[in-house]
Design a protein around this motif. Sequence first.
Motif, mmCIF file in Angstrom:
data_model
loop_
_atom_site.group_PDB
_atom_site.id
_atom_site.type_symbol
_atom_site.label_atom_id
_atom_site.label_comp_id
_atom_site.label_asym_id
_atom_site.label_seq_id
_atom_site.Cartn_x
_atom_site.Cartn_y
_atom_site.Cartn_z
ATOM 1 N N SER A 146 -8.983 10.884 3.509
ATOM 2 C CA SER A 146 -8.445 11.150 2.519
ATOM 3 C C SER A 146 -6.847 11.378 2.688
ATOM 4 C CB SER A 146 -8.641 12.651 1.804
ATOM 5 O OG SER A 146 -8.707 13.732 2.775
ATOM 6 N N TYR A 147 -6.194 11.578 3.830
ATOM 7 C CA TYR A 147 -5.095 11.584 4.020
ATOM 8 C C TYR A 147 -4.090 10.357 3.788
ATOM 9 C CZ TYR A 147 -0.401 11.187 6.382
ATOM 10 O OH TYR A 147 0.964 11.171 6.635
ATOM 11 N N HIS A 148 -4.737 8.947 4.033
ATOM 12 C CA HIS A 148 -4.041 8.038 3.481
ATOM 13 C C HIS A 148 -4.274 7.585 1.925
ATOM 14 C CE1 HIS A 148 -3.592 3.702 2.560
ATOM 15 N NE2 HIS A 148 -4.632 3.607 2.140
ATOM 16 N N GLU A 149 -5.398 8.247 1.510
ATOM 17 C CA GLU A 149 -5.672 8.003 0.008
ATOM 18 C C GLU A 149 -4.864 8.762 -0.830
ATOM 19 O OE1 GLU A 149 -10.757 7.656 0.917
ATOM 20 O OE2 GLU A 149 -9.504 9.549 -0.092
ATOM 21 N N GLU A 150 -4.593 9.987 -0.329
ATOM 22 C CA GLU A 150 -3.638 10.823 -1.161
ATOM 23 C C GLU A 150 -2.038 10.642 -0.942
ATOM 24 O OE1 GLU A 150 -6.668 14.517 -1.271
ATOM 25 O OE2 GLU A 150 -4.887 14.725 0.122
ATOM 26 N N ARG A 151 -1.754 10.563 0.154
ATOM 27 C CA ARG A 151 -0.245 10.330 0.673
ATOM 28 C C ARG A 151 0.286 9.023 0.276
ATOM 29 N NH1 ARG A 151 2.162 13.901 -1.095
ATOM 30 N NH2 ARG A 151 3.901 13.153 -0.064
ATOM 31 N N HIS A 152 -0.595 8.204 0.257
ATOM 32 C CA HIS A 152 -0.378 6.619 0.445
ATOM 33 C C HIS A 152 -0.080 6.278 -1.104
ATOM 34 C CE1 HIS A 152 -0.675 1.980 0.051
ATOM 35 N NE2 HIS A 152 0.264 2.158 0.984
ATOM 36 N N GLU A 153 -0.836 6.858 -2.104
ATOM 37 C CA GLU A 153 -0.594 6.935 -3.501
ATOM 38 C C GLU A 153 0.750 7.709 -3.931
ATOM 39 O OE1 GLU A 153 -2.526 8.695 -7.789
ATOM 40 O OE2 GLU A 153 -3.383 9.223 -5.840
ATOM 41 N N ALA A 154 1.125 8.618 -3.235
ATOM 42 C CA ALA A 154 2.320 9.531 -3.371
ATOM 43 C C ALA A 154 3.562 8.519 -2.878
ATOM 44 C CB ALA A 154 2.419 10.841 -2.615
ATOM 45 N N ALA A 155 3.365 7.879 -1.697
ATOM 46 C CA ALA A 155 4.519 6.980 -1.166
ATOM 47 C C ALA A 155 4.624 5.798 -2.342
ATOM 48 C CB ALA A 155 3.951 6.465 0.322
ATOM 49 N N GLN A 156 3.796 5.223 -2.775
ATOM 50 C CA GLN A 156 3.937 4.182 -3.418
ATOM 51 C C GLN A 156 4.464 4.722 -4.845
ATOM 52 O OE1 GLN A 156 -0.301 2.778 -3.972
ATOM 53 N NE2 GLN A 156 0.287 0.865 -2.939
ATOM 54 N N GLN A 157 4.144 5.807 -5.424
ATOM 55 C CA GLN A 157 4.893 6.218 -6.552
ATOM 56 C C GLN A 157 6.376 6.611 -6.541
ATOM 57 O OE1 GLN A 157 2.603 10.016 -7.280
ATOM 58 N NE2 GLN A 157 1.085 8.699 -8.245
ATOM 59 N N ASN A 158 6.588 6.909 -5.203
ATOM 60 C CA ASN A 158 7.941 7.344 -4.818
ATOM 61 C C ASN A 158 8.886 5.974 -4.453
ATOM 62 O OD1 ASN A 158 8.029 10.127 -4.941
ATOM 63 N ND2 ASN A 158 6.865 10.290 -3.185
ATOM 64 N N VAL A 159 8.086 4.841 -3.928
ATOM 65 C CA VAL A 159 8.826 3.627 -3.879
ATOM 66 C C VAL A 159 9.196 3.193 -4.971
ATOM 67 C CG1 VAL A 159 8.519 1.556 -3.016
ATOM 68 C CG2 VAL A 159 8.160 3.310 -1.413
ATOM 69 N N GLN A 160 8.195 3.190 -6.110
ATOM 70 C CA GLN A 160 8.478 2.669 -7.391
ATOM 71 C C GLN A 160 9.583 3.314 -8.117
ATOM 72 O OE1 GLN A 160 5.219 3.326 -10.662
ATOM 73 N NE2 GLN A 160 5.332 1.083 -10.545
ATOM 74 N N VAL A 161 9.342 4.710 -8.166
ATOM 75 C CA VAL A 161 10.472 5.328 -8.927
ATOM 76 C C VAL A 161 12.128 4.992 -8.457
ATOM 77 C CG1 VAL A 161 11.163 7.604 -9.288
ATOM 78 C CG2 VAL A 161 8.921 7.055 -9.526
ATOM 79 N N THR A 162 12.069 5.075 -6.920
ATOM 80 C CA THR A 162 13.371 5.181 -6.584
ATOM 81 C C THR A 162 13.980 3.580 -6.608
ATOM 82 O OG1 THR A 162 12.310 4.759 -4.189
ATOM 83 C CG2 THR A 162 13.080 7.016 -4.823
ATOM 84 N N ASN A 163 13.156 2.710 -6.474
ATOM 85 C CA ASN A 163 13.547 1.352 -6.667
ATOM 86 C C ASN A 163 14.012 1.104 -7.957
ATOM 87 O OD1 ASN A 163 12.920 0.155 -4.323
ATOM 88 N ND2 ASN A 163 11.045 -0.494 -4.673
ATOM 89 N N ARG A 164 13.311 1.729 -9.224
ATOM 90 C CA ARG A 164 14.075 1.625 -10.562
ATOM 91 C C ARG A 164 15.382 2.098 -10.505
ATOM 92 N NH1 ARG A 164 8.167 3.353 -13.714
ATOM 93 N NH2 ARG A 164 7.151 1.421 -13.247
ATOM 94 N N THR A 165 15.445 3.356 -9.899
ATOM 95 C CA THR A 165 16.765 4.021 -10.135
ATOM 96 C C THR A 165 17.741 3.190 -9.211
ATOM 97 O OG1 THR A 165 15.943 6.111 -9.909
ATOM 98 C CG2 THR A 165 17.990 5.844 -9.235
ATOM 99 N N ALA A 166 17.481 2.432 -8.238
ATOM 100 C CA ALA A 166 18.463 1.750 -7.573
ATOM 101 C C ALA A 166 18.837 0.657 -8.298
ATOM 102 C CB ALA A 166 17.776 1.340 -6.127
#
Length: 572
Positions: A373-393
């Motif tokens: 579940s570490y990958h399941e939970e924290r990879h979802e978080a990582a993908q969300q943060n990559v997406q959000v910060t890419n939009r800002t950039a």
Amino acid sequence: MAERYAETAFTNGYEFTSGSGYALPEYPFNPPPEIASGATSHHPIVIVGGGITGLTIACALAQYGVNAVLLDEDNTVGVKGASSRGICYTQKSLEIFQRLGIYDRIAGKGIQWSVGRTFAGQDEVYSFDLKQQSAYNLSAQPPFINIQQFYIEGYLVERIYELGGVDLRWSNRVTAFQEDGEGATLTVTTPAGDYRLRADYVIDATGSHSPFRHWTGASVTAKKGDDRWCIADVRFKVKPPVERHTWIEAPFNENRAVWQHLMGDNVWRIDYQMSPDCDPAHVSREEVVRERLAKQFGADAEVEIVWVGPYAYRSECVDRMRHGRVFFMGDSAKVVSPFGARGGNTGIADADNLAWKLAAIMKGRASPQLLDSYHEERHEAAQQNVQVTNRTARFLRPATPVEKLFRDAALSLARQHPFARQFVNTGRMAIANPYSRSSACDRTGGQSVQNVSFEWADGSPGQVNDLLRWADGRLLVLVFGDAAPGSLERLRSLCETAPLRCVQALGPDDQPGAIEYVRDPKGHLQGACHVFGHAWALVRPDAYVAATGESVDATLVHAVGQALGADLEEAE
């Protein structure tokens, strides 16, 4: 005996830094016992990397009473040439640090802020006060604190030494890695020679240049950008406001973006967006930086340059955050642009997520399957943060004419109409990521629980973190309102057979039926657990809801098993 231990290498262009710098603590090198004995020692958990992520999980494991070894190639905190680095720490991170026992040190040194202002040219187009937003205003911790990253790392080191149980090995560089069916072998070089050790689990917190990606064959989804910045840490004789100021088109920076934050020690962090083809050595020269500061603050501004360095942002994320016995976390797992404080803070959350799961397994309270579940939970978080910060950039540096047209239109509308200010994207501020893909959370769970206040049975004040510390790594069931005697009896039986603590949370006029109870007169505790009326919430040690329900029945039993990694299909 090693003739020479190679110095820690610069990364991300920090060899071009300048300024008077910061005084960082240095920790002694102690020759590991394996060098004298020649034996390959065995440790359940080995953490590689002593940055903020590695130190956070080391501190959390120490607090849970789980032994570990941490290997760091340097003899200090911070990154070579970039001792300031991250500065902005979210409420969720501060709640974690409060649980670990270092929050008071951070609050004493750092700067609390909640007001942010965004400018386009000379016009203020957007402002906010996070204290007025419901997502932040009930926690015992503030929305954000600004503090240089190395201070937090130093506080974590102090706390680890206080707690004991974690062997911090400075100037220990991992040079090779092998994994087999029973564990992993690490080869380590030090100033006193080389040695090897075995580990059941390896935590890679070595940062964005992780060698473990290559050693494990981890695939990475990456996007290399051409966004270039120059960061300046500065002291002023006449101090700017204690607010987050951002300029999308700063007239004093060739109409490029600028960030302005206050940190500890009365040091302001100024981030200047540079041209894509800039020379990092040139833009970091002190005289060039002073010219830049004079354009912004006036030629007569008296400033002390503490630290200056160039930076190039990129976006990448490993496709799997667990590879066999190796767990990637922090910048080893993903690299994002810093907009919205979604870099170091997500590494802290990575550490908090994995620590309680490893502790539960080491103490025989959970199935090893829980680690998936570490990958399941924290990879979802990582993908969300990559997406959000890419939009800002992309908003700050449009890649196409259409994106530039959208930004210009958004800024023009925002100058006159409040509804358009939501389109102005200078960084969506980090929040605790929800978990919707986790095998360890029921569909009713996956939300973070704020560190809100309640009253103990004797009327004294308490906080959610107090309950989590009392549970000591076990799951926590909170039952809200009156409960039938049969329900309370079933809870007592469940607590006797599972790693579980139970507390009844009562309104001001409710009568207790359980031995352990608290008062929730304002309903803040119930709201933080995302339930209403007569209900229960199953809360994990990392302050996330695993499941909620109304009746104390088989649903709760299944939720406890699921939260501990039980294979419910096989059990049925």
